[in-house]
Design an enzyme around this catalytic site. Structure first.
Site, PDB file in Angstrom:
ATOM      1  N   SER A  14     -31.894 -20.625  84.036  1.00 19.16           N
ATOM      2  CA  SER A  14     -31.371 -19.548  84.904  1.00 19.16           C
ATOM      3  C   SER A  14     -31.420 -19.899  86.386  1.00 19.16           C
ATOM      4  CB  SER A  14     -32.144 -18.235  84.709  1.00 19.16           C
ATOM      5  OG  SER A  14     -32.222 -17.908  83.367  1.00 19.16           O
ATOM      6  N   ASP A  71     -20.416 -18.579  81.678  1.00 23.27           N
ATOM      7  CA  ASP A  71     -20.240 -19.443  82.849  1.00 23.27           C
ATOM      8  C   ASP A  71     -18.772 -19.782  83.086  1.00 23.27           C
ATOM      9  OD1 ASP A  71     -22.682 -19.816  84.149  1.00 23.27           O
ATOM     10  OD2 ASP A  71     -23.401 -21.075  82.511  1.00 23.27           O
ATOM     11  N   ASP A 146     -34.978 -30.276  76.764  1.00 21.03           N
ATOM     12  CA  ASP A 146     -34.706 -29.460  75.564  1.00 21.03           C
ATOM     13  C   ASP A 146     -34.292 -30.397  74.438  1.00 21.03           C
ATOM     14  OD1 ASP A 146     -35.019 -27.279  77.162  1.00 21.03           O
ATOM     15  OD2 ASP A 146     -32.889 -26.763  77.267  1.00 21.03           O
ATOM     16  N   LYS A 186     -43.397 -26.428  96.567  1.00 19.69           N
ATOM     17  CA  LYS A 186     -43.909 -27.575  95.825  1.00 19.69           C
ATOM     18  C   LYS A 186     -42.774 -28.426  95.246  1.00 19.69           C
ATOM     19  CE  LYS A 186     -47.774 -27.904  95.829  1.00 19.69           C
ATOM     20  NZ  LYS A 186     -48.579 -28.371  97.009  1.00 19.69           N
ATOM     21  N   THR A 187     -42.885 -29.716  95.427  1.00 18.84           N
ATOM     22  CA  THR A 187     -41.822 -30.619  94.973  1.00 18.84           C
ATOM     23  C   THR A 187     -42.140 -31.294  93.637  1.00 18.84           C
ATOM     24  OG1 THR A 187     -42.759 -32.517  96.128  1.00 18.84           O
ATOM     25  CG2 THR A 187     -41.188 -31.190  97.359  1.00 18.84           C
ATOM     26  N   CYS A 380     -10.956  -1.714  75.777  1.00 17.67           N
ATOM     27  CA  CYS A 380     -11.050  -2.086  74.372  1.00 17.67           C
ATOM     28  C   CYS A 380     -11.690  -0.957  73.554  1.00 17.67           C
ATOM     29  CB  CYS A 380     -11.783  -3.413  74.251  1.00 17.67           C
ATOM     30  SG  CYS A 380     -11.269  -4.312  72.788  1.00 17.67           S
ATOM     31  N   HIS A 519      -8.922  -6.902  77.818  1.00 22.16           N
ATOM     32  CA  HIS A 519     -10.037  -7.045  78.769  1.00 22.16           C
ATOM     33  C   HIS A 519      -9.532  -7.513  80.140  1.00 22.16           C
ATOM     34  CE1 HIS A 519     -13.337  -6.402  75.939  1.00 22.16           C
ATOM     35  NE2 HIS A 519     -12.529  -6.950  75.042  1.00 22.16           N
ATOM     36  N   GLU A 521     -10.892  -7.300  82.914  1.00 25.00           N
ATOM     37  CA  GLU A 521     -11.972  -7.832  83.772  1.00 25.00           C
ATOM     38  C   GLU A 521     -12.012  -9.363  83.757  1.00 25.00           C
ATOM     39  OE1 GLU A 521     -12.339  -6.329  80.878  1.00 25.00           O
ATOM     40  OE2 GLU A 521     -14.039  -7.075  79.707  1.00 25.00           O
TER      41      GLU A 521
HETATM   42  N1  GLN Z   1     -15.055  -3.092  68.033  1.00 21.80           N
HETATM   43  C1  GLN Z   1     -13.711  -2.895  68.460  1.00 21.80           C
HETATM   44  C2  GLN Z   1     -12.745  -3.768  67.694  1.00 21.80           C
HETATM   45  O1  GLN Z   1     -13.122  -4.755  67.120  1.00 21.80           O
HETATM   46  C3  GLN Z   1     -13.571  -3.123  69.943  1.00 21.80           C
HETATM   47  C4  GLN Z   1     -13.854  -4.519  70.348  1.00 21.80           C
HETATM   48  C5  GLN Z   1     -14.068  -4.661  71.828  1.00 21.80           C
HETATM   49  O2  GLN Z   1     -14.347  -3.681  72.505  1.00 21.80           O
HETATM   50  N2  GLN Z   1     -13.995  -5.853  72.341  1.00 21.80           N
HETATM   51  O3  GLN Z   1     -11.569  -3.503  67.675  1.00 21.80           O
END
Ligand code: GLN
Length: 547
Positions: A14, A71, A146, A186-187, A380, A519, A521
């Site tokens: 993180s 990411d 890891d 601290k390094t 969604c 979506h 966003e």
């Molecule tokens: N669970 C809902 C579906 O599969 C909505 C999925 C979501 O919000 N990404 O249609």
């Protein structure tokens, strides 16, 4: 042929490797270079699609339908370069490809080993599309040491040997802890982590050191000496107020200059930082604020809604307001009053989600927003809940629900206003899926076009009637309820091009009430806010003036 920058992390997880990589990508672009960013994740899941958002945060979906690490969201937000399926890979994916090849007999009876078979598979992946850009930035997930990460470290070591001298560099991010008692940064942990890296044959060219306070020259010189890097390649990365300061801050610390110098490039054009100056200025100088409630289920881990939070910030930057997000657990409405909890917000957002838990609360939140004329954005599942709410409370279908919940409980309790989609058109092929299919990768995933209704609110917001947005869901609003719902005021203002799948609903008789099956966003950028978030925050600003 691209030059490669491998970004690794040490000391703790993180540290913000993703952000540092994204900021470096943006700085190289600002100097006129083309870039692509990639993430190599050591975990054994084939992709993050099946991982719990509580544990792993949001799943970032690409246009070409890959379910990837969050990411990649940072990468896109900082560089504007749309990520692809081939920009994210995990050990799980690599191993499953190697095993498939083994079963097919591709290795002609050879003994299959980590070196060379697994490492070759990783190297082939890293190489994809390397003739398309000037710089390829590959971030390795996890921390040096890891156990799962070893094949990746070995592969990048080999890769740098396979390439011409000077074509690959290594950048290592570490932490300089501050010890109060000693009054010092601290390094030693950094020295140890570099030692570990060198023990497997990787000598970092650049050290990026996260710290809570400025790094004195003495410590920088010590790091340079003990870690065998040049003093001007020890880059301080102090904590910052906003992630959008990262490109400017890293530039001021000399990161891009040090990276270019490590490649022997000394005549690069000066960076054009105009957009980042503007972004930073907007983040730090809001002229007001709005309060938005996100009514969700995965609120314990804010990273589960990473892109939504960022997209709201972008909308705020555009409207010159600070967006204060409050996370509301949808389940609180099982036992508490919605009005009590949601009064006073300038906007309500119900994000995506899976499963029945919390959905009744989300339906109540949608109802509250509709009835009290509070701006509402349903994403969604948030759109599906808005449709179910309207079906129950406006159209009189009191047992309206989603087939998702019936499948989960094994009972048939609802009229499926939202149903499981088993067949749809993708480009020029038909995709078929069944409820019993694997959980991974079986959704309607990636970019699909939608056609918006002329004159609708969304057509105005987008400024066009043809859009493309990213999807990730199994269930769909059933078109057969369209007329009934439209008669009650919930308009289907966006549809799939074949007219079968509802993509957007809106209530014209409401200041701002929009549900989208996709979506938005995922495509918002600080320098280019998504139209829906831009407009939703604007509506919230107007709402805040009413109260
Ligand atoms: N669970 C809902 C579906 O599969 C909505 C999925 C979501 O919000 N990404 O249609």
């Amino acid at each position: 042929m691209a030059r490669y920058i491998f970004i690794t992390g040490g000391v703790v997880s993180s540290l913000g490797k993703g952000l540092a990589s994204a900021a470096l990508g943006a700085l190289l672009q600002a100097r006129g270079y083309s870039v692509r960013l990639r993430k190599l994740d050591p975990y054994l899941n084939v992709d993050p699609g099946t991982m719990s958002p509580f544990e792993h945060g949001e799943v970032f979906v690409t246009d070409d339908g890959a379910e990837t690490d969050l990411d990649l969201g940072h990468y896109e937000r900082f560089t504007g370069v749309a990520a692809r399926k081939t920009d994210s890979v995990s050990s799980g994916r690599i191993y499953s490809t190697v095993l498939e090849k083994e079963r097919r007999g591709d290795y002609l009876g050879k003994t299959i080993q980590v070196i060379p078979h697994v490492t070759n598979e990783i190297k082939d992946f890293i190489k994809i599309g390397d003739d398309e850009v000037d710089f390829m930035l590959c971030e390795l997930g996890g921390t040096i040491g890891d156990i799962e990460g070893l094949p990746f470290f070995e592969a990048i070591r080999q890769f740098s040997q396979d390439k011409e001298r000077g074509q690959c560099i290594f950048m290592h991010l570490t932490l300089l802890p501050y010890l109060n008692a000693a009054g010092e940064l601290k390094t030693k942990p950094t020295q140890h982590s570099v030692k570990e890296l060198r023990s497997i044959g990787i000598a970092p060219d650049i050290l990026v050191c996260r710290s809570e306070r400025p790094i004195p020259k003495k410590e920088r010189d010590k790091l340079a000496l003990f870690c065998n890097v040049r003093p001007d390649s020890v880059i301080a990365a102090e904590d910052m107020e906003s992630i959008y300061d990262a490109p400017l801050r890293y530039h001021n610390e000399g990161l891009d200059t040090a990276v270019l110098a490590a490649f022997g490039i000394t005549d690069a054009p000066a960076p054009k930082l105009g957009i980042w100056n503007d972004v930073s200025e907007r983040v730090h100088n809001p002229e007001g604020s709005v309060k938005i409630a996100i009514v969700g289920k995965y609120i314990q881990l804010e990273d589960a809604y990473k892109s939504i939070k960022e997209a709201l910030t972008h909308g705020g930057m555009f409207n010159r307001v600070k967006v204060q997000v409050e996370w509301v657990d949808a389940e609180v409405f099982d036992s508490s009053d919605v009005a009590e909890r949601l009064t006073g917000f300038d906007g309500i957002l119900v994000p995506g989600g899976f499963g029945e838990r919390g959905t009744e609360g989300k339906i109540k939140a949608a109802q509250f927003a509709r009835e009290h004329k509070v701006p509402y954005l349903g994403i969604c599942l948030g759109m599906q809940m808005a449709v179910i709410e309207a079906a129950r409370n406006l159209a009189g279908l009191t047992d309206a629900g989603s087939e998702e919940f019936d499948h989960e409980s094994g009972n048939k309790r609802f009229t499926p206003v939202v149903y499981h989609l088993k067949e749809w058109v993708e480009g020029n092929r038909t995709v078929q899926r069944d409820v019993a299919d694997d959980k991974g990768g079986t959704m309607r995933l990636g970019a699909y076009n939608a056609t918006l209704k002329e004159g609708s609110q969304v057509a105005g917001i987008y400024g066009t009637t043809e859009i493309s947005e990213r999807h990730r869901h199994r269930y769909e609003v059933d078109i057969k309820y369209r007329e009934q719902l439209e008669d009650c005021g919930l308009v289907f203002s966006g549809m799939s091009p074949d007219g079968r799948l509802p993509e957007i609903v809106e209530i014209p008789d409401h200041p701002w009430y929009i549900g989208v099956q996709f979506h938005p966003e995922l495509k918002s950028k600080p320098f280019e806010p998504h139209p829906l978030f831009r407009d939703f925050v604007k509506a919230a600003v107007e709402q805040s003036r009413l109260v």
